[in-house]
Design a protein around this motif. Structure first.
Motif, mmCIF file in Angstrom:
data_model
loop_
_atom_site.group_PDB
_atom_site.id
_atom_site.type_symbol
_atom_site.label_atom_id
_atom_site.label_comp_id
_atom_site.label_asym_id
_atom_site.label_seq_id
_atom_site.Cartn_x
_atom_site.Cartn_y
_atom_site.Cartn_z
ATOM 1 N N ASP A 197 0.819 -1.212 0.000
ATOM 2 C CA ASP A 197 0.000 0.000 0.000
ATOM 3 C C ASP A 197 0.855 1.267 0.000
ATOM 4 N N LEU A 198 1.921 1.247 -0.801
ATOM 5 C CA LEU A 198 2.777 2.422 -0.985
ATOM 6 C C LEU A 198 2.331 3.162 -2.237
ATOM 7 N N PRO A 199 2.543 4.466 -2.301
ATOM 8 C CA PRO A 199 2.118 5.217 -3.487
ATOM 9 C C PRO A 199 2.911 4.809 -4.728
ATOM 10 N N PRO A 200 2.267 4.875 -5.897
ATOM 11 C CA PRO A 200 2.953 4.482 -7.134
ATOM 12 C C PRO A 200 4.102 5.413 -7.522
ATOM 13 N N ALA A 201 4.021 6.674 -7.132
ATOM 14 C CA ALA A 201 5.061 7.644 -7.490
ATOM 15 C C ALA A 201 5.884 8.008 -6.257
ATOM 16 N N ASP A 202 7.148 8.343 -6.503
ATOM 17 C CA ASP A 202 8.051 8.784 -5.436
ATOM 18 C C ASP A 202 8.781 10.021 -5.949
ATOM 19 N N PRO A 203 8.148 11.199 -5.813
ATOM 20 C CA PRO A 203 8.723 12.432 -6.391
ATOM 21 C C PRO A 203 10.146 12.727 -5.940
ATOM 22 N N GLN A 204 10.487 12.432 -4.690
ATOM 23 C CA GLN A 204 11.862 12.695 -4.233
ATOM 24 C C GLN A 204 12.857 11.813 -4.987
ATOM 25 N N ARG A 205 12.546 10.538 -5.136
ATOM 26 C CA ARG A 205 13.426 9.626 -5.885
ATOM 27 C C ARG A 205 13.527 10.077 -7.338
ATOM 28 N N GLU A 206 12.399 10.431 -7.925
ATOM 29 C CA GLU A 206 12.399 10.862 -9.325
ATOM 30 C C GLU A 206 13.283 12.092 -9.513
ATOM 31 N N LYS A 207 13.195 13.047 -8.573
ATOM 32 C CA LYS A 207 14.017 14.255 -8.664
ATOM 33 C C LYS A 207 15.504 13.891 -8.591
ATOM 34 N N LYS A 208 15.861 13.004 -7.658
ATOM 35 C CA LYS A 208 17.260 12.582 -7.543
ATOM 36 C C LYS A 208 17.731 11.869 -8.802
ATOM 37 N N GLN A 209 16.866 11.043 -9.382
ATOM 38 C CA GLN A 209 17.232 10.330 -10.605
ATOM 39 C C GLN A 209 17.473 11.304 -11.757
ATOM 40 N N VAL A 210 16.602 12.301 -11.877
ATOM 41 C CA VAL A 210 16.771 13.291 -12.944
ATOM 42 C C VAL A 210 18.105 14.015 -12.768
ATOM 43 N N GLU A 211 18.399 14.447 -11.550
ATOM 44 C CA GLU A 211 19.666 15.134 -11.292
ATOM 45 C C GLU A 211 20.859 14.235 -11.615
ATOM 46 N N ARG A 212 20.780 12.974 -11.178
ATOM 47 C CA ARG A 212 21.883 12.029 -11.419
ATOM 48 C C ARG A 212 22.082 11.778 -12.909
ATOM 49 N N LEU A 213 20.982 11.571 -13.630
ATOM 50 C CA LEU A 213 21.114 11.274 -15.057
ATOM 51 C C LEU A 213 21.502 12.499 -15.873
#
Length: 99
Positions: free
Chosen positions: A49-65
């Motif tokens: 029952d965790l949310p499908p999106a993780d905005p913090q992770r997505e932001k870190k991934q964008v910065e890393r990539l």
């Protein structure tokens, strides 16, 4: 500068195209593997029952990539656009896993 002969140019073109075809195949296989893993993540999130999106992770991934893209001499805006497209598709899969 000497221009290559038409025969030489066609030979080089065929070589480049074969390399592109191989890279395209590798990209498809890598994306398929990535989606297999993110499917498992989506099922895990749905079960917990965790949310499908993780905005913090997505932001870190964008910065890393973006950083990796710059290091690889690839347009970081293009890399971000591609990653955002993939992230949207992953989130869609996660939402489907929730039912």
């Amino acid at each position: 500068m000497n221009n290559p002969s038409p025969d030489n140019a066609l030979e080089k073109l065929a070589h480049y195209r074969a390399s592109i075809d191989n890279l395209d195949a590798a990209l498809i296989h890598i994306l398929a593997e990535r989606f297999r893993i993110t499917k498992a993540v989506g099922e895990l999130k749905a079960g917990a029952d965790l949310p499908p999106a993780d905005p913090q992770r997505e932001k870190k991934q964008v910065e890393r990539l973006r950083k990796l893209a710059i290091e690889a001499d690839l347009d970081p805006d293009f890399a971000e656009t591609l990653l955002n497209f993939i992230i949207r598709e992953v989130i869609r899969h996660h939402e489907q896993a929730r039912g």
